[in-house]
Design a protein around this motif. Structure first.
Motif: not given
Length: 135
Positions: A114-120
């Motif tokens: 999802s666009p709101g997920v914070v990835t590394h």
């Protein structure tokens, strides 16, 4: 055969698989017989599902067990080979390889980010931008 000291990972995996079949697939029964945990046995037997070329890379020490376990999360054989070659070419640890292959793993599993997920990588970009803004 398991008592030999210089077994390759795939030789050990094959021997454990034979023993596992003799114990009707009962990991706990095999654990008691050989003094190894069910996880130890599973981690090795599953190596036999990897492409032969990756098994060869394991046997000659080009790849390690941790890297192979990352590749097992990738169901597509050609993607597994790509990951193995990437690990070799860039000398990636298992964690680095997992990071590089995470998108492939998620696609195969049918997981959409999802666009709101914070990835590394998003977090790292934000930190760099913040740092540059402070200078």
């Amino acid at each position: 055969n398991l008592q030999r000291e210089n077994l390759t990972l795939t030789e050990e995996a094959s021997s454990l698989d034979v023993l596992l079949q003799k114990h009707n697939g009962d990991y706990q029964q095999l654990e008691k017989k050989i003094g190894k945990s069910p996880t130890y046995v599973r981690d090795r037997v599953i190596l036999l599902k990897l492409p032969e070329e990756i098994q060869r890379m394991l046997d000659v020490g080009e790849l390690n067990l941790a890297q192979a376990k990352v590749m097992m999360d990738i169901k597509n054989k050609s993607s597994q080979m790509h990951a193995a070659k990437l690990a070799l070419r860039l000398n990636l640890s298992a964690n680095e390889l997992r990071g590089r292959t995470q998108d492939t793993i998620q696609k195969v599993a049918g997981i959409e980010r999802s666009p709101g997920v914070v990835t590394h990588s998003k977090l790292l970009r934000a930190i760099v931008e913040l740092h540059e803004g402070l200078q």
